[in-house]
Design a protein around this motif. Structure first.
Motif, PDB file in Angstrom:
ATOM      1  N   UNK A 550       0.813  -1.229   0.000  1.00 42.73           N
ATOM      2  CA  UNK A 550       0.000   0.000   0.000  1.00 42.73           C
ATOM      3  C   UNK A 550       0.838   1.267   0.000  1.00 42.73           C
ATOM      4  N   UNK A 551       2.100   1.182   0.401  1.00 41.18           N
ATOM      5  CA  UNK A 551       2.922   2.380   0.426  1.00 41.18           C
ATOM      6  C   UNK A 551       3.051   2.965  -0.979  1.00 41.18           C
ATOM      7  N   UNK A 552       3.050   2.107  -1.981  1.00 38.95           N
ATOM      8  CA  UNK A 552       3.111   2.607  -3.350  1.00 38.95           C
ATOM      9  C   UNK A 552       1.898   3.441  -3.713  1.00 38.95           C
ATOM     10  N   UNK A 553       0.736   3.057  -3.187  1.00 32.63           N
ATOM     11  CA  UNK A 553      -0.480   3.831  -3.452  1.00 32.63           C
ATOM     12  C   UNK A 553      -0.406   5.196  -2.767  1.00 32.63           C
ATOM     13  N   UNK A 554       0.165   5.231  -1.575  1.00 30.13           N
ATOM     14  CA  UNK A 554       0.319   6.516  -0.895  1.00 30.13           C
ATOM     15  C   UNK A 554       1.148   7.474  -1.734  1.00 30.13           C
ATOM     16  N   UNK A 555       2.220   6.953  -2.298  1.00 23.75           N
ATOM     17  CA  UNK A 555       3.083   7.792  -3.129  1.00 23.75           C
ATOM     18  C   UNK A 555       2.349   8.254  -4.379  1.00 23.75           C
ATOM     19  N   UNK A 556       1.562   7.354  -4.994  1.00 25.23           N
ATOM     20  CA  UNK A 556       0.821   7.719  -6.211  1.00 25.23           C
ATOM     21  C   UNK A 556      -0.216   8.796  -5.920  1.00 25.23           C
ATOM     22  N   UNK A 557      -0.876   8.683  -4.782  1.00 19.62           N
ATOM     23  CA  UNK A 557      -1.858   9.708  -4.399  1.00 19.62           C
ATOM     24  C   UNK A 557      -1.158  11.052  -4.220  1.00 19.62           C
ATOM     25  N   UNK A 558      -0.063  11.033  -3.524  1.00 19.53           N
ATOM     26  CA  UNK A 558       0.675  12.269  -3.264  1.00 19.53           C
ATOM     27  C   UNK A 558       1.172  12.910  -4.559  1.00 19.53           C
ATOM     28  N   UNK A 559       1.599  12.090  -5.521  1.00 12.02           N
ATOM     29  CA  UNK A 559       2.182  12.616  -6.756  1.00 12.02           C
ATOM     30  C   UNK A 559       1.147  13.032  -7.797  1.00 12.02           C
ATOM     31  N   UNK A 560      -0.119  12.608  -7.623  1.00 13.34           N
ATOM     32  CA  UNK A 560      -1.155  12.946  -8.613  1.00 13.34           C
ATOM     33  C   UNK A 560      -1.311  14.461  -8.735  1.00 13.34           C
ATOM     34  N   UNK A 561      -1.371  14.958  -9.957  1.00 17.05           N
ATOM     35  CA  UNK A 561      -1.464  16.404 -10.184  1.00 17.05           C
ATOM     36  C   UNK A 561      -2.804  16.836 -10.762  1.00 17.05           C
ATOM     37  N   UNK A 563      -7.240  15.704 -11.537  1.00 17.07           N
ATOM     38  CA  UNK A 563      -8.362  14.850 -11.154  1.00 17.07           C
ATOM     39  C   UNK A 563      -8.286  13.514 -11.884  1.00 17.07           C
ATOM     40  N   UNK A 564      -7.923  13.575 -13.172  1.00 21.80           N
ATOM     41  CA  UNK A 564      -7.853  12.344 -13.971  1.00 21.80           C
ATOM     42  C   UNK A 564      -6.821  11.384 -13.403  1.00 21.80           C
ATOM     43  N   UNK A 565      -5.631  11.903 -13.069  1.00 19.00           N
ATOM     44  CA  UNK A 565      -4.583  11.053 -12.500  1.00 19.00           C
ATOM     45  C   UNK A 565      -5.039  10.443 -11.182  1.00 19.00           C
ATOM     46  N   UNK A 566      -5.683  11.261 -10.349  1.00 17.36           N
ATOM     47  CA  UNK A 566      -6.112  10.788  -9.034  1.00 17.36           C
ATOM     48  C   UNK A 566      -7.188   9.719  -9.165  1.00 17.36           C
ATOM     49  N   UNK A 567      -8.132   9.891 -10.090  1.00 18.78           N
ATOM     50  CA  UNK A 567      -9.190   8.899 -10.281  1.00 18.78           C
ATOM     51  C   UNK A 567      -8.636   7.594 -10.847  1.00 18.78           C
ATOM     52  N   UNK A 568      -7.587   7.684 -11.661  1.00 23.45           N
ATOM     53  CA  UNK A 568      -6.937   6.468 -12.155  1.00 23.45           C
ATOM     54  C   UNK A 568      -6.282   5.704 -10.998  1.00 23.45           C
ATOM     55  N   UNK A 569      -5.687   6.460 -10.082  1.00 24.02           N
ATOM     56  CA  UNK A 569      -5.097   5.828  -8.896  1.00 24.02           C
ATOM     57  C   UNK A 569      -6.184   5.146  -8.068  1.00 24.02           C
ATOM     58  N   UNK A 603      -8.856  11.950   1.580  1.00 26.24           N
ATOM     59  CA  UNK A 603      -9.784  10.829   1.759  1.00 26.24           C
ATOM     60  C   UNK A 603      -9.150   9.522   1.309  1.00 26.24           C
ATOM     61  N   UNK A 604      -8.498   9.522   0.155  1.00 32.99           N
ATOM     62  CA  UNK A 604      -7.882   8.295  -0.364  1.00 32.99           C
ATOM     63  C   UNK A 604      -6.734   7.839   0.537  1.00 32.99           C
ATOM     64  N   UNK A 605      -6.005   8.793   1.069  1.00 37.86           N
ATOM     65  CA  UNK A 605      -4.933   8.440   2.004  1.00 37.86           C
ATOM     66  C   UNK A 605      -5.526   7.812   3.261  1.00 37.86           C
ATOM     67  N   UNK A 606      -6.637   8.350   3.711  1.00 33.70           N
ATOM     68  CA  UNK A 606      -7.255   7.882   4.952  1.00 33.70           C
ATOM     69  C   UNK A 606      -7.785   6.452   4.833  1.00 33.70           C
ATOM     70  N   UNK A 607      -8.323   6.080   3.652  1.00 32.37           N
ATOM     71  CA  UNK A 607      -8.987   4.783   3.544  1.00 32.37           C
ATOM     72  C   UNK A 607      -8.011   3.628   3.347  1.00 32.37           C
ATOM     73  N   UNK A 608      -6.752   3.924   3.010  1.00 30.00           N
ATOM     74  CA  UNK A 608      -5.780   2.854   2.811  1.00 30.00           C
ATOM     75  C   UNK A 608      -5.465   2.190   4.148  1.00 30.00           C
ATOM     76  N   UNK A 609      -5.405   0.872   4.145  1.00 31.04           N
ATOM     77  CA  UNK A 609      -5.071   0.124   5.353  1.00 31.04           C
ATOM     78  C   UNK A 609      -3.580   0.275   5.616  1.00 31.04           C
ATOM     79  N   UNK A 610      -3.220   1.023   6.661  1.00 34.88           N
ATOM     80  CA  UNK A 610      -1.817   1.289   6.940  1.00 34.88           C
ATOM     81  C   UNK A 610      -1.085   0.060   7.477  1.00 34.88           C
ATOM     82  N   UNK A 611      -1.822  -0.983   7.820  1.00 32.40           N
ATOM     83  CA  UNK A 611      -1.178  -2.224   8.255  1.00 32.40           C
ATOM     84  C   UNK A 611      -0.608  -3.006   7.079  1.00 32.40           C
ATOM     85  N   UNK A 612      -0.912  -2.571   5.876  1.00 36.73           N
ATOM     86  CA  UNK A 612      -0.508  -3.317   4.690  1.00 36.73           C
ATOM     87  C   UNK A 612       0.423  -2.479   3.810  1.00 36.73           C
TER      88      UNK A 612
END
Length: 646
Positions: A550-561, A563-569, A603-612
């Motif tokens: 899931x850490x990769x998803x956190x990075x992708x969310x942070x790097x999205x510039x 709406x389209x990029x964020x929705x793809x993530x 919101x997307x950062x919040x819903x990710x399971x940080x245990x994974x």
């Protein structure tokens, strides 16, 4: 929610067919009632399961006792079993949101197990971004006990490489003599190392994020270091506890800390290592004064807190001293030196040692001091003299002494193996002098700039600081650990001093600063302490990364510039990410577009399971995971965890 305990309970209950299920939905009330009445069949099934036995039983005088109260509490937590038939048990008390207060994970009276340091603002750069500025930079999320085994389980290691004289190479095995550099969250990395290195590390040095009241120029970290005290103490506590488990008997830990956090950390560390294991506090000069400071009082020091894990009678620090020995015809082949023949005890404390010593050859008299009596008694003087241990001023013309001294032979020094005391012989002289004059932040900054011309670190620690600590606390081939590796000063110094080392760092500059610096050490760079230790280059280290999930998803969310990029993530997250089990994903899908771009990210950062955040090693043979790992990395993992090759 899929945890080992969750799955184990489900497996046990399924053994009873439809007894505890209504159309495949768990009947919690039935389970709770049978636990409350000690149903023999159910309890036997629970005890027969090793996972449940280890978590919900205690041994009393050789008898296994099931802790049914803990199981009942677990089933009464609504979040634990979603969509289950339930009703209140026979219980009266305050409720909030349909739950008893004592069942709510929102009410916390203890240190939480987990800190989500990778969430949003691990770095200062992240915090400076408006879209990711959180209320609490180092956020904590309470984690239920049944999830801890997943969070702290050892992780899959990937991108394994070895660096040596011939450059960078792919590697599929790990030797006990290899130095190790690991990229990933340091709390999880420490638990990954626990099985292999518990009780083996001789010295730990850490320079953690300081408890700053405000951002300061001398903040040496790219970490965000402005966060609430309670969070910082939790952050430190989790790491110090596992650190203690890694230390070998007689090992030491040295914590570099500023004045803002020192006293809070001292109390915390006392509770973990034991106040009786505290070695001392040593100041280090960080700069030479500033005028634009609060109260016109320039705080120019930080501090080293040092602890061990053995009783104070043990020698855990010291140094080998280059001593000058005399040779004389009366003791051929036995070089000797002089030591003080008096003690710190006065004539009242040692009346038998308060006497006038007479030179048998010259009959000259040497009276004892009332404040410092002789180290021998009147009755034992002759024994020591006859065996050559007492030297008088007239015994040798090359000596310039005015009172009797004790003779110590070199062979006895070597046989004792005793190190010179750090307190009297080193700390207050050489060690303290070095820390007060030759270990400033600027020196560390100059060393890194000369090597790499990299400005990622404002004031990294100088090599001389680590040299002095390593010198008094370890010997060659001992293991040195630094899990806030930063620019790799600790590892560079350990490498040059022929110590084995482990370094952990989760920031990306590990590959632009830390590893390149160690490559230059192997090449024989002559900065820092190189000339002092006659460093000529050589050696090697192995680099690995915790396999991101899931850490990769956190990075992708942070790097999205956009709406389209964020929705793809988000679309990819729905398919592949581990989502917090408490989240109503369908509701998120329906309402996400109504939020601002900034709030969508939060919101997307919040819903990710940080245990994974990373893949557990237990998943390495899962079909979908195995396909993501190279054959070389697969073999490396099997070898590292001592399970053989493929």
């Amino acid at each position: 929610m899929k945890t080992k305990i969750n799955e184990a309970i489900k497996q046990v209950l399924q053994q009873f067919g439809e007894k505890y299920f209504i159309e495949e939905v768990l009947n919690k009330n039935k389970v709770i009632r049978d636990l409350d009445t000690y149903d023999k069949g159910l309890l036997e099934a629970f005890i027969s399961n090793e996972t449940l036995k280890s978590n919900f039983t205690i041994d009393i005088a050789g008898n296994i006792v099931m802790q049914t109260n803990k199981l009942i509490e677990l089933f009464e937590a609504d979040e634990y079993w979603q969509d289950s038939y339930t009703k209140y048990s026979k219980k009266i008390g305050l409720t909030a949101g349909g739950k008893f207060i004592d069942e709510s994970t929102d009410v916390v009276l203890d240190f939480p197990y987990k800190d989500t340091v990778l969430k949003a603002s691990m770095s200062k750069e992240d915090t400076d971004k408006d879209d990711l500025r959180p209320d609490e930079p180092f956020l904590n999320e309470v984690i239920a006990k049944e999830e801890i085994d997943v969070l702290l389980d050892k992780k899959i290691l990937v991108n394994a490489k070895k660096y040596d004289d011939n450059g960078e190479h792919e590697v599929d095995s790990f030797s006990e003599d290899d130095n190790l550099i690991m990229k990933g969250n340091n709390l999880l990395a420490l638990h990954t190392l626990k099985e292999k290195y518990a009780g083996k590390v001789k010295m730990i040095y850490i320079d953690p994020p300081y408890l700053f009241k405000e951002t300061k120029e001398e903040d040496t970290f790219n970490y965000n270091s402005n966060f609430h005290m309670s969070t910082w103490l939790t952050f430190m506590r989790n790491r110090l506890i596992i650190s203690k488990e890694l230390l070998i008997e007689g090992g030491t830990i040295w914590i570099n800390i500023n004045e803002d956090g020192m006293h809070y950390l001292k109390v915390l560390a006392d509770s973990i290592f034991g106040i009786d294991k505290f070695l001392g506090t040593t100041p280090r000069r960080t700069r030479y004064g500033k005028s634009d400071v609060p109260f016109n009082y320039s705080q120019d020091f930080d501090f080293l807190l040092a602890y061990s894990n053995v009783e104070e009678k043990n020698q855990v620090i010291g140094r080998k001293v280059e001593r000058n020995y005399y040779t004389s015809e009366d003791y051929p082949g036995r070089p000797w030196r002089l030591t003080d023949l008096t003690t710190q005890r006065n004539y009242k404390e040692r009346p038998n040692s308060y006497f006038t010593m007479v030179d048998p050859k010259t009959q000259k008299e040497y009276p004892a001091s009332q404040k410092r009596t002789w180290a021998v008694t009147k009755d034992t003087f002759q024994h020591y003299y006859d065996n050559g241990y007492i030297v008088f001023p007239d015994d040798y013309p090359f000596l310039n002494i005015t009172k009797p001294y004790m003779r110590k032979f070199e062979d006895e020094d070597m046989a004792s193996g005793k190190l010179s005391s750090v307190i009297s012989d080193f700390l207050l002289q050489d060690f303290l002098k070095e820390l007060l004059t030759n270990c400033t932040n600027k020196l560390g900054n100059d060393e890194v700039n000369q090597l790499l011309e990299n400005e990622s670190f404002s004031y990294p620690k100088p090599e001389n600081l680590l040299k002095n600590i390593i010198d008094i606390s370890t010997k060659e081939n001992d293991i040195v650990l630094d899990f806030f590796m930063g620019s790799a000063t600790t590892q560079a110094v350990a490498h040059k001093m022929n110590r084995r080392y482990i370094g952990i760092e989760q920031m990306d500059y590990i590959n632009t600063v830390s590893v390149p610096r160690l490559q230059k050490v192997i090449e024989g760079e002559q900065g820092g302490i190189s000339k002092d230790v006659d460093w000529q280059g050589g050696g090697s280290f192995v680099y690995v990364e915790l396999m991101e999930k899931n850490r990769g998803f956190l990075k992708s969310i942070r790097d999205a510039r956009t709406q389209t990029e964020l929705h793809e993530v988000f679309d990819f997250m729905v398919k592949e990410a581990e989502i917090d089990f408490r989240v109503d994903l369908e509701k998120i899908k329906d309402t996400l577009h109504e939020l601002s771009f900034d709030d969508q990210k939060k919101t997307l950062i919040k819903i990710i399971d940080k245990n994974q955040l990373y893949f557990n090693y237990s998943e390495i043979d899962d079909e979908n995971v195995r396909d993501l790992i190279s054959n070389s990395d697969y073999s490396f993992n099997k070898n590292f965890y001592d399970e053989g090759g493929e």
